[in-house]
Design a protein around this motif. Sequence first.
Motif, mmCIF file in Angstrom:
data_model
loop_
_atom_site.group_PDB
_atom_site.id
_atom_site.type_symbol
_atom_site.label_atom_id
_atom_site.label_comp_id
_atom_site.label_asym_id
_atom_site.label_seq_id
_atom_site.Cartn_x
_atom_site.Cartn_y
_atom_site.Cartn_z
ATOM 1 N N GLY A 99 0.800 -1.223 0.000
ATOM 2 C CA GLY A 99 0.000 0.000 0.000
ATOM 3 C C GLY A 99 0.831 1.270 0.000
ATOM 4 O O GLY A 99 0.277 2.371 -0.021
ATOM 5 N N ILE A 100 2.160 1.132 0.024
ATOM 6 C CA ILE A 100 3.053 2.294 0.021
ATOM 7 C C ILE A 100 3.378 2.685 -1.416
ATOM 8 O O ILE A 100 3.623 1.829 -2.260
ATOM 9 N N GLU A 101 3.363 3.999 -1.682
ATOM 10 C CA GLU A 101 3.623 4.506 -3.025
ATOM 11 C C GLU A 101 5.065 5.007 -3.134
ATOM 12 O O GLU A 101 5.589 5.648 -2.217
ATOM 13 N N HIS A 102 5.711 4.721 -4.253
ATOM 14 C CA HIS A 102 7.091 5.150 -4.501
ATOM 15 C C HIS A 102 7.200 5.693 -5.912
ATOM 16 O O HIS A 102 6.381 5.387 -6.785
ATOM 17 N N VAL A 103 8.240 6.505 -6.125
ATOM 18 C CA VAL A 103 8.523 7.047 -7.450
ATOM 19 C C VAL A 103 9.756 6.356 -8.016
ATOM 20 O O VAL A 103 10.800 6.291 -7.351
ATOM 21 N N LEU A 104 9.641 5.819 -9.214
ATOM 22 C CA LEU A 104 10.764 5.166 -9.883
ATOM 23 C C LEU A 104 11.334 6.071 -10.962
ATOM 24 O O LEU A 104 10.578 6.714 -11.698
#
Length: 344
Positions: A99-104
Motif C-alpha cells: 500500500g506504500i507509493e514510490h517514485v521510480l
Amino acid sequence: MLHRIASDEIELVAQDITDCHISYLKKKVSKILNKDDEDSSRTAGLARIIIVKLGARIMIRRNIDVTLGLVNGTIGTITSFIRNNNNVVDKIKIMLTSGIEHVLERVSVKFEVMNGAYVITKQFPICLSYGMTIHKSQGLSLKHAIVETGNSVFSCGQIYVALSQVTTLNGLQLVNYDPSSVKANELAIIEYNRLRSQYRPDLLNINISKQYMQKVPDLIWAMSKNILECQIKNTDDIDNTLWCIRGLPNIDNVSCYANASLQCIFHSSTLRTSLLRLQHTNVMRKLLDYYANNKTINIITLRQLASDGYLSNFQQDVAEFITHLCCNIDNIKTEVEHYLKITL
C-alpha cells in the motif's frame, strides 16, 4: 492482461548514448540495438521498449533501495506517469502490495556492444508481471497464486518453494499438476530424520519413496486471448453490447450441459436478436439480461423450461436438451425451422 486495461498504452523507450569515436561503429551499434529489441540480456537486463498502461502490474528488476523494499522481484502497480518538458515519461509512480507509493526513475547502465564500442542506456528497471518463474517468487508473500506445476519443474524442492509463497490454502490454485515433478533431495530427508531422532523422537521419520511416478503430459490450460468478441447493435435497450463468451458457474456439478446450451443460443446473433424482441418478463429474456450484465443466472429455470425431466440431478445429453429447449421457445423454434427449410 494488458489488453484488459481500458487506459492507453504507454511506450517506455530506452534512451541510448553511444560511446564510440569511430563513426561506422556507431552505425553498427545502432543496428545491433535495434535488432535486439526483445533480448534484454544483450542490453544489461534493461528492455529496449517497455509497453505499459496506467494500472498495469509490474515487477522491479533491480535492487534500487533495500530499506524501502525496492529490490529485484518487488511487485507493484503503476498509479501515474510523470513527464518532462518534452512530454517524455521521466518518472513512474507505483503502489506496492503493502500500500506504500514510490517514485521510480530511469537507471543508467554502461555496457560493451562490441570491441571498443560502448552504450550508455537509461531505462526503467521494470517489466510486466502477471506471471513469474518459481525462482523469481522466492521471498514473496502472496495472498493468491495460480501455480503451474507441469513438466517444466526441474529441481528438488522447486514446487515446495512455489507453494510456500502463498499465505493460505484457499488462495492457492494448482494447474497442470504433475505428481512426478514433486521431488525432494534424499540427503535432505536423511538429515531431517537424523535431527528428528536426536531432538524430536516423538515425530515419525520421513519415508523415502522409491515408487516410480508416471509423468502426466503438459496441457494447454490458459488461452492467450478472449474466445470471442463481437459488437452488436440493436434498437433495444441492450445496445452496443460487447458480447464475450464467459463461463457460467456449475455449482451442482450437473448443469454444465445446460450452461453450454445457453451459451450456444446467446452467441448465435440470429437467435439472440430473436430473444431481444421478447418482453423483459419472459424467462429467456431475463436470462439474456442477466448474462449481458454479468449477473448470476438461475440455470434451474432453463432446465425446467426444456421439460420437467431435466430437473433430475444427473448429467443429460446436450443435443437432446437443446432440441427440447428450442421447441419450447416460440421465437427460437420459428427461427430454427425457417433456417432448416432454407438449408434443406
